[in-house]
Write a protein that holds these residues in place. Sequence first.
Motif, PDB file in Angstrom:
ATOM      1  N   GLU A 232      22.396   1.909  -7.707  1.00 10.24           N
ATOM      2  CA  GLU A 232      22.360   0.919  -6.632  1.00 10.24           C
ATOM      3  C   GLU A 232      21.699   1.493  -5.379  1.00 10.24           C
ATOM      4  O   GLU A 232      20.988   0.797  -4.667  1.00 10.24           O
ATOM      5  CB  GLU A 232      23.781   0.428  -6.329  1.00 10.24           C
ATOM      6  CG  GLU A 232      24.338  -0.399  -7.482  1.00 10.24           C
ATOM      7  CD  GLU A 232      25.766  -0.881  -7.244  1.00 10.24           C
ATOM      8  OE1 GLU A 232      26.332  -0.605  -6.183  1.00 10.24           O
ATOM      9  OE2 GLU A 232      26.311  -1.533  -8.145  1.00 10.24           O
ATOM     10  N   LYS A 233      21.938   2.768  -5.121  1.00  7.20           N
ATOM     11  CA  LYS A 233      21.281   3.414  -3.984  1.00  7.20           C
ATOM     12  C   LYS A 233      19.773   3.526  -4.240  1.00  7.20           C
ATOM     13  O   LYS A 233      18.963   3.297  -3.343  1.00  7.20           O
ATOM     14  CB  LYS A 233      21.892   4.807  -3.768  1.00  7.20           C
ATOM     15  CG  LYS A 233      21.362   5.555  -2.561  1.00  7.20           C
ATOM     16  CD  LYS A 233      21.960   5.053  -1.274  1.00  7.20           C
ATOM     17  CE  LYS A 233      21.534   5.909  -0.080  1.00  7.20           C
ATOM     18  NZ  LYS A 233      22.087   5.383   1.167  1.00  7.20           N
ATOM     19  N   LEU A 234      19.407   3.875  -5.472  1.00  4.17           N
ATOM     20  CA  LEU A 234      17.986   3.996  -5.812  1.00  4.17           C
ATOM     21  C   LEU A 234      17.260   2.664  -5.608  1.00  4.17           C
ATOM     22  O   LEU A 234      16.105   2.631  -5.198  1.00  4.17           O
ATOM     23  CB  LEU A 234      17.827   4.457  -7.261  1.00  4.17           C
ATOM     24  CG  LEU A 234      18.117   5.927  -7.523  1.00  4.17           C
ATOM     25  CD1 LEU A 234      18.115   6.206  -9.014  1.00  4.17           C
ATOM     26  CD2 LEU A 234      17.103   6.802  -6.834  1.00  4.17           C
TER      27      LEU A 234
ATOM     28  N   GLU B 103      17.616   0.630  -3.373  1.00  2.02           N
ATOM     29  CA  GLU B 103      17.318   0.379  -1.961  1.00  2.02           C
ATOM     30  C   GLU B 103      16.065   1.114  -1.495  1.00  2.02           C
ATOM     31  O   GLU B 103      15.574   0.850  -0.405  1.00  2.02           O
ATOM     32  CB  GLU B 103      18.520   0.790  -1.092  1.00  2.02           C
ATOM     33  CG  GLU B 103      19.729  -0.099  -1.343  1.00  2.02           C
ATOM     34  CD  GLU B 103      20.977   0.370  -0.608  1.00  2.02           C
ATOM     35  OE1 GLU B 103      20.872   1.241   0.265  1.00  2.02           O
ATOM     36  OE2 GLU B 103      22.057  -0.150  -0.924  1.00  2.02           O
ATOM     37  N   VAL B 104      15.564   2.067  -2.288  1.00  2.00           N
ATOM     38  CA  VAL B 104      14.353   2.777  -1.870  1.00  2.00           C
ATOM     39  C   VAL B 104      13.180   2.499  -2.808  1.00  2.00           C
ATOM     40  O   VAL B 104      12.130   3.106  -2.673  1.00  2.00           O
ATOM     41  CB  VAL B 104      14.585   4.305  -1.766  1.00  2.00           C
ATOM     42  CG1 VAL B 104      15.540   4.615  -0.638  1.00  2.00           C
ATOM     43  CG2 VAL B 104      15.093   4.862  -3.068  1.00  2.00           C
TER      44      VAL B 104
ATOM     45  N   ARG C 155      20.177  -4.501  -0.433  1.00  2.00           N
ATOM     46  CA  ARG C 155      21.350  -4.085  -1.201  1.00  2.00           C
ATOM     47  C   ARG C 155      21.286  -4.764  -2.563  1.00  2.00           C
ATOM     48  O   ARG C 155      20.957  -5.955  -2.668  1.00  2.00           O
ATOM     49  CB  ARG C 155      22.619  -4.510  -0.467  1.00  2.00           C
ATOM     50  CG  ARG C 155      23.902  -4.408  -1.288  1.00  2.00           C
ATOM     51  CD  ARG C 155      24.547  -3.041  -1.162  1.00  2.00           C
ATOM     52  NE  ARG C 155      25.898  -3.030  -1.716  1.00  2.00           N
ATOM     53  CZ  ARG C 155      26.207  -2.452  -2.882  1.00  2.00           C
ATOM     54  NH1 ARG C 155      25.284  -1.876  -3.617  1.00  2.00           N
ATOM     55  NH2 ARG C 155      27.458  -2.452  -3.312  1.00  2.00           N
TER      56      ARG C 155
ATOM     57  N   LYS D 195      23.887  -5.084  -5.748  1.00  2.00           N
ATOM     58  CA  LYS D 195      25.156  -4.745  -6.404  1.00  2.00           C
ATOM     59  C   LYS D 195      25.098  -5.269  -7.831  1.00  2.00           C
ATOM     60  O   LYS D 195      24.729  -6.424  -8.067  1.00  2.00           O
ATOM     61  CB  LYS D 195      26.322  -5.380  -5.649  1.00  2.00           C
ATOM     62  CG  LYS D 195      27.584  -5.594  -6.475  1.00  2.00           C
ATOM     63  CD  LYS D 195      28.535  -4.404  -6.487  1.00  2.00           C
ATOM     64  CE  LYS D 195      29.737  -4.708  -7.382  1.00  2.00           C
ATOM     65  NZ  LYS D 195      30.734  -3.662  -7.419  1.00  2.00           N
TER      66      LYS D 195
ATOM     67  N   ARG E  98      26.711   3.279 -13.784  1.00  3.60           N
ATOM     68  CA  ARG E  98      25.490   2.915 -13.055  1.00  3.60           C
ATOM     69  C   ARG E  98      24.776   4.058 -12.356  1.00  3.60           C
ATOM     70  O   ARG E  98      25.204   4.944 -11.823  1.00  3.60           O
ATOM     71  CB  ARG E  98      25.755   1.805 -12.043  1.00  3.60           C
ATOM     72  CG  ARG E  98      25.828   0.463 -12.749  1.00  3.60           C
ATOM     73  CD  ARG E  98      26.612  -0.528 -11.960  1.00  3.60           C
ATOM     74  NE  ARG E  98      27.992  -0.125 -11.972  1.00  3.60           N
ATOM     75  CZ  ARG E  98      28.834  -0.329 -10.982  1.00  3.60           C
ATOM     76  NH1 ARG E  98      28.468  -0.905  -9.908  1.00  3.60           N
ATOM     77  NH2 ARG E  98      30.081   0.063 -11.081  1.00  3.60           N
TER      78      ARG E  98
ATOM     79  N   LEU F 224      26.590   5.001  -0.302  1.00  9.35           N
ATOM     80  CA  LEU F 224      25.888   3.711  -0.229  1.00  9.35           C
ATOM     81  C   LEU F 224      25.770   3.185   1.204  1.00  9.35           C
ATOM     82  O   LEU F 224      25.229   2.111   1.422  1.00  9.35           O
ATOM     83  CB  LEU F 224      26.551   2.670  -1.136  1.00  9.35           C
ATOM     84  CG  LEU F 224      26.007   2.662  -2.565  1.00  9.35           C
ATOM     85  CD1 LEU F 224      26.651   1.576  -3.388  1.00  9.35           C
ATOM     86  CD2 LEU F 224      24.499   2.501  -2.607  1.00  9.35           C
TER      87      LEU F 224
ATOM     88  N   LEU G 139      18.850   9.158   1.223  1.00  8.27           N
ATOM     89  CA  LEU G 139      18.498   9.554  -0.134  1.00  8.27           C
ATOM     90  C   LEU G 139      17.209  10.360   0.006  1.00  8.27           C
ATOM     91  O   LEU G 139      16.164   9.816   0.269  1.00  8.27           O
ATOM     92  CB  LEU G 139      18.284   8.327  -1.016  1.00  8.27           C
ATOM     93  CG  LEU G 139      17.934   8.609  -2.460  1.00  8.27           C
ATOM     94  CD1 LEU G 139      19.159   9.052  -3.233  1.00  8.27           C
ATOM     95  CD2 LEU G 139      17.351   7.377  -3.111  1.00  8.27           C
TER      96      LEU G 139
ATOM     97  N   PRO H  91      12.101   7.159   2.119  1.00  4.34           N
ATOM     98  CA  PRO H  91      10.906   6.433   1.697  1.00  4.34           C
ATOM     99  C   PRO H  91       9.885   6.378   2.822  1.00  4.34           C
ATOM    100  O   PRO H  91      10.209   6.038   3.950  1.00  4.34           O
ATOM    101  CB  PRO H  91      11.447   5.045   1.357  1.00  4.34           C
ATOM    102  CG  PRO H  91      12.708   4.931   2.131  1.00  4.34           C
ATOM    103  CD  PRO H  91      13.276   6.303   2.233  1.00  4.34           C
TER     104      PRO H  91
END
Lengths: 377, 169
Positions: free
Chosen positions: A60-62, A64-65, A335, A337, A377, B150, B156, B160
């Motif tokens: 889920e974090k991935l 976002e980028v 986001r 989910k 996940r 999160l 992260l 980016p």
Amino acid sequence: MIEPGLQIVTADAADRVDITVNMGPQHPSTHGVFRMLLHVDGERITAVEPFIGYLHRGSEKLCEVETYRQIIPLFDRLDYLSAFNNELCFVLAVEKLLGLRVPERAAYTRIILCELNRIASHFMFFGAFGIDAGAMTPFMFGFRERERIQQVFESVSGARMMHNYFRPGGLNLDVPDDFVDNVRSLLPVLKRGLEDAHNLLTGNEIFLARTKGIGVISAQDAIDWSLSGPMLRASGVALDVRRDEPYSLYERFDFSIPVGDEGDCYDRYLVRMAEIEQSIRIVEQAIADFPGGPFLGAVPKLIRPPAGECYVRTENPRGELGVYLVSTGERRPYRVKVRGPSFVNLSAIQQLLVGSYLADAVLILGSIDIVLGEVDR
Amino acid sequence: MTVRLTTVAPSPFRPAAEVALLLRERLGVEAAVVIDEAVFFVPPDDVGTTARRLRDDPALAFDYLRCLSAVDYVDYIEVVYHLLSLSQRQKAVMKVRLVEPDLTVDSVVGVWRGADWHEREAADLFGVAFRGHPNPRRLLLPDEFEGFPLRKSYPLAPLPSEDVGEEEQ
């Protein structure tokens, strides 16, 4: 010979002994890296403590980028046994925010691939569940049928498992010329495979003794635990997103929803077997009038959905897959989910196992049909 | 065979605008229609009581929790409850906004047990505290992990840059 210091437990004392049995994470019948602590009183399970997260990759974090098209491969890797179904849910969410229309040819292709994926996934369940029940042959049979389906997937997307094939607005590539013929010649093989499967397990006395009345969950409890898919339907609740809120073009197809009565392991097995039949029916109808035309709609080169949010759910082989997508109008989602069906279904194991025999734990866990890539996940 | 086949088409879900009216009538909340869902906000302290009324009021009868998510909007964290009523054929979305330092909200596990792992996940990854959760252990991350990955403030690496992610086609 009794070793010095070893305590001899008498029958009286044994009644009060609470023993903790560790299972996993590297246990062959936990279907991946899943661990649980089982508290047992004699042979009966009194409490269950599940532990997950061994496969947590921060998907889920991935999300976002990554840009919207880059996220599709991430979804392949959630429930890797039904990758097409996962991709579909995400691209539908993007399409909903963008207000995109999908050409019929793309929608039909998606349905055919998703239903074949459901069949492959259920055959995989059939094999693994057979092993859980102590039978080796079903695994070979299940994999034989699944392999034929994988070949079709490979001819379409170039990959056996991580397809990366659906795109917002349609597909990555058009299907090959022999796609419809391939699928048409595949269907009799699947029907024969299903018949073999039934002959092997469905009426088998040992199998019946192992699964009937085991791991029962009532309709009320199943709803309370938010179970979905075959887990919920085996308990008698006819909830299927394909029919309740048709997406893609499912409303055009004629199929029934198999529903169980008892909510035990056997019903969950039967529901999945009956779903294979229904999926074959859907694929038959889809290839009978497979439309021509473009495979990709009018999609902007840069996918940048307007600010907003949506929750899209689709019927995966394991239940309701939900994507809650929040966009702020950027090239990347704000986001994502993922409501994984395995994730929610597995949480109910805290209730499912209590009161049953330790020897049935493996079977009940198998009947949930989890994929840990999607749980963690 | 203990499996039967149902072919009856279910009645469609109630339109979001009607659900919004119903929510105003029964709960006194202002619900907005977002695409096809009725979305409403409740204050953090009312989540427990509102959840119970959502489930127990026969006209609402939201007995099925579809999804529970947390979203970090930097100024506040939003917890989103996607609800479904199987008997009344309707959907609704309940939202609650939490502002630091008090990221506490009532647990709804007592109302919908399906919320169990969703809440533990949100606590693990966002640092939201669910008051009254029966088993508030970490779910996905190892015990010694620090921070809430999160959240937007948790980078992260590498961050980016604008030229990352050249679109295909």
